[in-house]
Design a protein around this motif. Structure first.
Motif, PDB file in Angstrom:
ATOM      1  N   ASP A 104      14.654 -58.084  71.853  1.00  0.00           N
ATOM      2  CA  ASP A 104      14.786 -59.359  72.567  1.00  0.00           C
ATOM      3  C   ASP A 104      15.972 -60.200  72.126  1.00  0.00           C
ATOM      4  N   VAL A 105      16.711 -59.738  71.107  1.00  0.00           N
ATOM      5  CA  VAL A 105      17.914 -60.462  70.683  1.00  0.00           C
ATOM      6  C   VAL A 105      18.960 -60.358  71.797  1.00  0.00           C
ATOM      7  N   PRO A 106      19.552 -61.501  72.240  1.00  0.00           N
ATOM      8  CA  PRO A 106      20.498 -61.467  73.368  1.00  0.00           C
ATOM      9  C   PRO A 106      21.657 -60.482  73.174  1.00  0.00           C
ATOM     10  N   ALA A 111      24.430 -55.452  74.560  1.00  0.00           N
ATOM     11  CA  ALA A 111      24.944 -54.165  74.095  1.00  0.00           C
ATOM     12  C   ALA A 111      24.331 -53.038  74.918  1.00  0.00           C
ATOM     13  N   PHE A 112      23.017 -53.108  75.137  1.00  0.00           N
ATOM     14  CA  PHE A 112      22.379 -52.027  75.879  1.00  0.00           C
ATOM     15  C   PHE A 112      22.728 -52.061  77.362  1.00  0.00           C
ATOM     16  N   ALA A 113      23.012 -53.242  77.909  1.00  0.00           N
ATOM     17  CA  ALA A 113      23.470 -53.301  79.296  1.00  0.00           C
ATOM     18  C   ALA A 113      24.810 -52.578  79.424  1.00  0.00           C
ATOM     19  N   GLY A 114      25.679 -52.745  78.413  1.00  0.00           N
ATOM     20  CA  GLY A 114      26.952 -52.015  78.407  1.00  0.00           C
ATOM     21  C   GLY A 114      26.728 -50.524  78.234  1.00  0.00           C
ATOM     22  N   ILE A 115      25.812 -50.180  77.317  1.00  0.00           N
ATOM     23  CA  ILE A 115      25.537 -48.774  77.038  1.00  0.00           C
ATOM     24  C   ILE A 115      24.989 -48.060  78.270  1.00  0.00           C
ATOM     25  N   ARG A 116      24.163 -48.758  79.062  1.00  0.00           N
ATOM     26  CA  ARG A 116      23.600 -48.125  80.261  1.00  0.00           C
ATOM     27  C   ARG A 116      24.691 -47.677  81.226  1.00  0.00           C
ATOM     28  N   VAL A 117      25.776 -48.475  81.299  1.00  0.00           N
ATOM     29  CA  VAL A 117      26.906 -48.091  82.152  1.00  0.00           C
ATOM     30  C   VAL A 117      27.474 -46.758  81.665  1.00  0.00           C
TER      31      VAL A 117
ATOM     32  N   ASN B 150      27.542 -54.987  90.636  1.00  0.00           N
ATOM     33  CA  ASN B 150      27.759 -55.661  89.373  1.00  0.00           C
ATOM     34  C   ASN B 150      29.198 -55.333  88.941  1.00  0.00           C
ATOM     35  N   CYS B 151      30.137 -56.281  89.204  1.00  0.00           N
ATOM     36  CA  CYS B 151      31.562 -55.964  89.086  1.00  0.00           C
ATOM     37  C   CYS B 151      31.990 -55.581  87.671  1.00  0.00           C
ATOM     38  N   LYS B 152      31.525 -56.352  86.686  1.00  0.00           N
ATOM     39  CA  LYS B 152      31.889 -56.045  85.295  1.00  0.00           C
ATOM     40  C   LYS B 152      31.475 -54.625  84.942  1.00  0.00           C
ATOM     41  N   ALA B 153      30.246 -54.273  85.341  1.00  0.00           N
ATOM     42  CA  ALA B 153      29.721 -52.945  85.011  1.00  0.00           C
ATOM     43  C   ALA B 153      30.498 -51.853  85.735  1.00  0.00           C
ATOM     44  N   LEU B 154      30.843 -52.107  87.011  1.00  0.00           N
ATOM     45  CA  LEU B 154      31.587 -51.105  87.780  1.00  0.00           C
ATOM     46  C   LEU B 154      32.957 -50.849  87.163  1.00  0.00           C
ATOM     47  N   LEU B 155      33.581 -51.941  86.691  1.00  0.00           N
ATOM     48  CA  LEU B 155      34.898 -51.815  86.069  1.00  0.00           C
ATOM     49  C   LEU B 155      34.801 -50.963  84.807  1.00  0.00           C
ATOM     50  N   LEU B 156      33.789 -51.263  83.980  1.00  0.00           N
ATOM     51  CA  LEU B 156      33.592 -50.478  82.754  1.00  0.00           C
ATOM     52  C   LEU B 156      33.328 -49.011  83.095  1.00  0.00           C
ATOM     53  N   ALA B 157      32.513 -48.783  84.132  1.00  0.00           N
ATOM     54  CA  ALA B 157      32.199 -47.408  84.543  1.00  0.00           C
ATOM     55  C   ALA B 157      33.477 -46.675  84.947  1.00  0.00           C
ATOM     56  N   ALA B 158      34.354 -47.371  85.690  1.00  0.00           N
ATOM     57  CA  ALA B 158      35.598 -46.740  86.131  1.00  0.00           C
ATOM     58  C   ALA B 158      36.462 -46.366  84.930  1.00  0.00           C
ATOM     59  N   GLY B 181      31.545 -47.874  72.049  1.00  0.00           N
ATOM     60  CA  GLY B 181      32.543 -48.691  72.730  1.00  0.00           C
ATOM     61  C   GLY B 181      31.913 -49.546  73.822  1.00  0.00           C
ATOM     62  N   SER B 182      31.017 -48.945  74.592  1.00  0.00           N
ATOM     63  CA  SER B 182      30.363 -49.683  75.679  1.00  0.00           C
ATOM     64  C   SER B 182      29.477 -50.787  75.138  1.00  0.00           C
ATOM     65  N   ALA B 183      28.840 -50.549  73.986  1.00  0.00           N
ATOM     66  CA  ALA B 183      28.013 -51.584  73.374  1.00  0.00           C
ATOM     67  C   ALA B 183      28.870 -52.787  73.001  1.00  0.00           C
ATOM     68  N   VAL B 184      30.048 -52.522  72.429  1.00  0.00           N
ATOM     69  CA  VAL B 184      30.958 -53.597  72.031  1.00  0.00           C
ATOM     70  C   VAL B 184      31.413 -54.383  73.279  1.00  0.00           C
ATOM     71  N   VAL B 185      31.812 -53.639  74.326  1.00  0.00           N
ATOM     72  CA  VAL B 185      32.221 -54.297  75.579  1.00  0.00           C
ATOM     73  C   VAL B 185      31.057 -55.124  76.140  1.00  0.00           C
ATOM     74  N   GLY B 186      29.868 -54.574  76.084  1.00  0.00           N
ATOM     75  CA  GLY B 186      28.686 -55.271  76.584  1.00  0.00           C
ATOM     76  C   GLY B 186      28.466 -56.605  75.886  1.00  0.00           C
ATOM     77  N   ILE B 187      28.642 -56.614  74.558  1.00  0.00           N
ATOM     78  CA  ILE B 187      28.465 -57.859  73.793  1.00  0.00           C
ATOM     79  C   ILE B 187      29.616 -58.823  74.065  1.00  0.00           C
ATOM     80  N   ALA B 188      30.857 -58.286  74.038  1.00  0.00           N
ATOM     81  CA  ALA B 188      32.049 -59.121  74.179  1.00  0.00           C
ATOM     82  C   ALA B 188      32.077 -59.819  75.553  1.00  0.00           C
ATOM     83  N   PHE B 189      31.675 -59.120  76.588  1.00  0.00           N
ATOM     84  CA  PHE B 189      31.760 -59.706  77.927  1.00  0.00           C
ATOM     85  C   PHE B 189      30.383 -60.107  78.457  1.00  0.00           C
ATOM     86  N   SER B 190      29.432 -60.270  77.552  1.00  0.00           N
ATOM     87  CA  SER B 190      28.040 -60.635  77.837  1.00  0.00           C
ATOM     88  C   SER B 190      27.494 -60.072  79.156  1.00  0.00           C
ATOM     89  N   PHE B 191      27.292 -58.756  79.156  1.00  0.00           N
ATOM     90  CA  PHE B 191      26.760 -58.048  80.328  1.00  0.00           C
ATOM     91  C   PHE B 191      25.348 -58.527  80.622  1.00  0.00           C
TER      92      PHE B 191
END
Lengths: 180, 191
Positions: A104-106, A111-117, B150-158, B181-191
């Motif tokens: 539940d930590v934001p 991070a996991f939203a990015g990882i799912r991509v 979801n534009c941010k996500a699509l860009l990362l996917a590309a 890398g995707s985890a870092v991008v996810g945090i940095a750009f608040s996915f």
């Protein structure tokens, strides 16, 4: 007894060092099984791997069962298999336990939203790789499309598709459609 | 009781999933839909963890799903369920390996099974795409087509697509690199 312990340890090492599964395990298996313990020859290993790929279940588990069985019979097969899954059990259980408490930590959520991509892309790449070996003619293309579309749009158990496709493979081969 | 069901569900997965780790995915989604033990989001995260930790992906998935469903006993039972059919089948055919490999009916069966396996994995991929790249809730609320993506996500996917398939220096790298890398991008750009 020492034989079984050796088998367990060797396959636990294979389990720890196999990162990402599949082909990643071949060089490690070669070092542990062929060079170090001489439990199988290189040709045997390739055969086991090939059969392990086309029988149901996890490929590395299938390969471990083969080698264990050849070296020490049925109990050898079981012990080698337990060895290869043991590290996963420990490591994943620890990680799952930790992640559940931080889910539940934001920052973890982002991070996991990015990882799912990334997971989308990894699955796509896996599909492309498997596609090359699986979709080899018109009939297999038809099976792929039928299974893909039906399972996206209908709520049917994958078991049904697996059983029907195997039957279709046998029927199509008998009818001489294969390879066209 | 839940442990018994867990064992049975994973036994079924081990028996019918052909073609390695990713082939277990459609079965996991099927279990999620029928039992409600875990969500699609959790599954997508489990795939990432299974890819980034040592061990066979299928076994990692079973352990994770088992743990999420019924704690430590769950992780042990799910894993045992997954490997039991493998062990039984391999021990049966190990005696007659050559006959099995050369049997025309077995070969014909797998000729049909392989594209089926790819089709099932691709369909499971669609579920992850819907979760990670599309925003179906926002689209349902506004009805504007551009809100679906979801534009941010699509860009990362590309970017990931190009990196994993076409950039020579990167495409051989282990998936864990791209996952981190995707985890870092996810945090940095608040996915």
């Amino acid at each position: 007894m020492k034989k079984y312990w050796e088998l367990f340890l060797a396959f636990a090492r294979v389990g720890v060092m196999t990162f990402g599964g599949g082909y990643a395990m071949i060089p490690i298996l070669e070092r542990e099984i062929i060079d170090k313990h001489h439990w199988a020859t290189s040709e045997e290993l390739m055969d086991y791997y090939a059969v392990g790929q086309c029988t149901p279940g996890v490929i590395s588990v299938n390969t471990a069962t083969f080698i264990g069985y050849k070296y020490a019979g049925v109990s050898g097969g079981i012990i080698a298999t337990l060895g290869v899954v043991f590290p996963s059990l420990v490591i994943i259980t620890v990680i799952a336990g930790i992640l559940t408490s931080f889910a539940d930590v934001p920052a973890v959520k982002s991070a996991f939203a990015g990882i799912r991509v990334c997971v989308c892309v990894l699955i796509f790449n896996a599909v492309v790789k498997l596609w090359k070996k699986a979709v080899v003619d018109k009939a297999t293309l038809a099976i792929f499309l039928a299974v893909f579309l039906l399972s996206v749009f209908l709520d049917v158990s994958p078991v049904v598709f697996v059983v029907l496709s195997a039957a279709a493979g046998i029927a199509l081969t008998r009818m001489g459609v294969r390879g066209k | 009781m839940i442990l018994l069901r867990l064992f049975f569900e994973f036994f079924k997965t081990g028996l019918f999933a052909v073609g390695g780790g990713m082939a277990t995915l459609p079965f996991m989604y099927d279990i999620a839909d029928r039992t409600g033990w875990f969500t699609h989001e959790m599954l997508a995260d489990m795939i990432a963890v299974s890819e980034s930790t040592p061990g066979p992906i299928g076994v990692n998935m079973a352990t994770y799903v088992g743990y999420a469903t019924a704690g430590i006993p769950g992780s042990v039972i799910a894993t045992l369920g997954l490997i039991t059919p493998s062990v039984m089948i391999i021990l049966l055919i190990a005696r007659a390996l050559k006959a099995f490999r050369d049997n025309p009916t077995v070969d014909a069966g797998f000729y049909g099974l392989r594209p089926c396996s790819v089709g099932l994995i691709a369909a499971a991929g669609v579920l992850v795409v819907r979760l990670a790249l599309l925003d179906t809730a926002r689209y349902a609320a506004t009805g504007v087509l551009t809100d679906l993506f979801n534009c941010k996500a699509l860009l990362l996917a590309a970017v990931l697509f190009v990196c994993t398939r076409y950039v020579k220096k990167l495409k051989g790298l282990h998936p864990i690199v791209f996952i981190l890398g995707s985890a870092v991008v996810g945090i940095a750009f608040s996915f």
